[in-house]
Scaffold this motif. Sequence first.
Motif, short mmCIF file in Angstrom:
data_model
loop_
_atom_site.label_atom_id
_atom_site.label_comp_id
_atom_site.label_asym_id
_atom_site.label_seq_id
_atom_site.Cartn_x
_atom_site.Cartn_y
_atom_site.Cartn_z
N ILE A 105 0.86 -1.18 0.00
CA ILE A 105 0.00 0.00 0.00
C ILE A 105 0.90 1.23 0.00
CG2 ILE A 105 -1.79 1.31 1.21
CD1 ILE A 105 -2.86 -1.33 2.31
N LYS A 164 -6.88 3.30 9.48
CA LYS A 164 -7.64 3.33 8.21
C LYS A 164 -7.85 1.91 7.68
CE LYS A 164 -6.33 7.87 6.43
NZ LYS A 164 -5.65 8.57 5.32
N LEU A 165 -6.81 1.10 7.73
CA LEU A 165 -6.91 -0.28 7.24
C LEU A 165 -7.91 -1.07 8.07
CD1 LEU A 165 -5.80 -2.41 5.22
CD2 LEU A 165 -4.25 -3.09 7.04
N LYS A 166 -7.84 -0.93 9.39
CA LYS A 166 -8.74 -1.68 10.28
C LYS A 166 -10.20 -1.29 10.05
CE LYS A 166 -9.31 -4.72 13.41
NZ LYS A 166 -9.39 -6.05 12.88
N ALA A 198 -11.45 -0.16 7.17
CA ALA A 198 -11.86 -0.65 5.85
C ALA A 198 -11.98 -2.17 5.80
CB ALA A 198 -10.86 -0.18 4.79
N ALA A 199 -11.16 -2.87 6.59
CA ALA A 199 -11.15 -4.34 6.57
C ALA A 199 -11.10 -4.85 8.01
CB ALA A 199 -9.95 -4.83 5.77
N LEU A 221 -8.83 -10.96 3.99
CA LEU A 221 -9.23 -9.82 3.16
C LEU A 221 -10.14 -10.35 2.06
CD1 LEU A 221 -8.74 -6.75 2.70
CD2 LEU A 221 -6.98 -7.40 1.07
N SER A 239 -13.97 -6.21 1.50
CA SER A 239 -12.96 -5.48 2.28
C SER A 239 -11.86 -4.95 1.36
CB SER A 239 -12.33 -6.39 3.33
OG SER A 239 -13.28 -6.74 4.30
N TYR A 240 -11.48 -5.75 0.38
CA TYR A 240 -10.44 -5.31 -0.57
C TYR A 240 -10.90 -4.03 -1.28
CZ TYR A 240 -7.31 -5.27 -4.60
OH TYR A 240 -6.41 -4.90 -5.57
N VAL A 271 -10.54 -1.18 1.13
CA VAL A 271 -9.15 -0.79 1.30
C VAL A 271 -8.70 0.04 0.08
CG1 VAL A 271 -6.76 -1.64 1.44
CG2 VAL A 271 -8.56 -2.71 2.82
N ARG A 272 -9.07 -0.41 -1.10
CA ARG A 272 -8.71 0.36 -2.31
C ARG A 272 -9.32 1.76 -2.28
NH1 ARG A 272 -9.86 -2.55 -7.57
NH2 ARG A 272 -8.72 -0.77 -8.34
N VAL A 293 -2.81 0.26 -4.09
CA VAL A 293 -3.03 -0.96 -3.31
C VAL A 293 -2.86 -2.15 -4.25
CG1 VAL A 293 -4.67 -2.31 -1.94
CG2 VAL A 293 -4.66 0.20 -1.76
#
Length: 170
Positions: free
Chosen positions: A7, A34-36, A38-39, A73, A77-78, A81-82, A101
């Motif tokens: 990323i 941010k990642l947590k 989103a996913a 993921l 969720s992917y 994240v994108r 990503v």
Amino acid sequence: TPRAITIVPHSGKTGVGELPKGDVRGFKNTFAAKLKKAAPDAKAIFWIDISLERRIGQPDYWHWHFHGLIWGLNKQSYGGVRNVFAWPKGSGKESGCTRPVQVKRITEMVGCLAYMSKSELKFCELRTDSNGEQIRTKRTVSIQQEVQFARALSKFKASQRVFYVGVDRK
């Protein structure tokens, strides 16, 4: 099954020798939050990396980014994240990061871990060919450029440049 993930957050672009906003700790904490979000079901381990970037006609810059292993993921969720790490419209062409990503299947775990767990120490140059297509070349940095990376990273223990997301370490 773990997947390899890279990323490149837009916020990771700094001047040569500069730390990202919030220092290394703040940069990785903001990224992890941010990642947590989103996913939420994903579990990951990440390493911080830096690349030296050059775009013809512009000053060199560093781009701080993350390489990791991720589990859990799913497609939804992917997509999240994108979306979370998508660059502002039009900035991808400007910087050369058209896919901030990337998730890939791991074919050789030892090589994957070796690549992720060190600074890449590569120099990336973006040029436009005669057809207007962008060409990205990578080569090894000079010793002087490597010293600049080492100077910036030496302020932090290796354990401060690796971190977990969604993993209970108790």
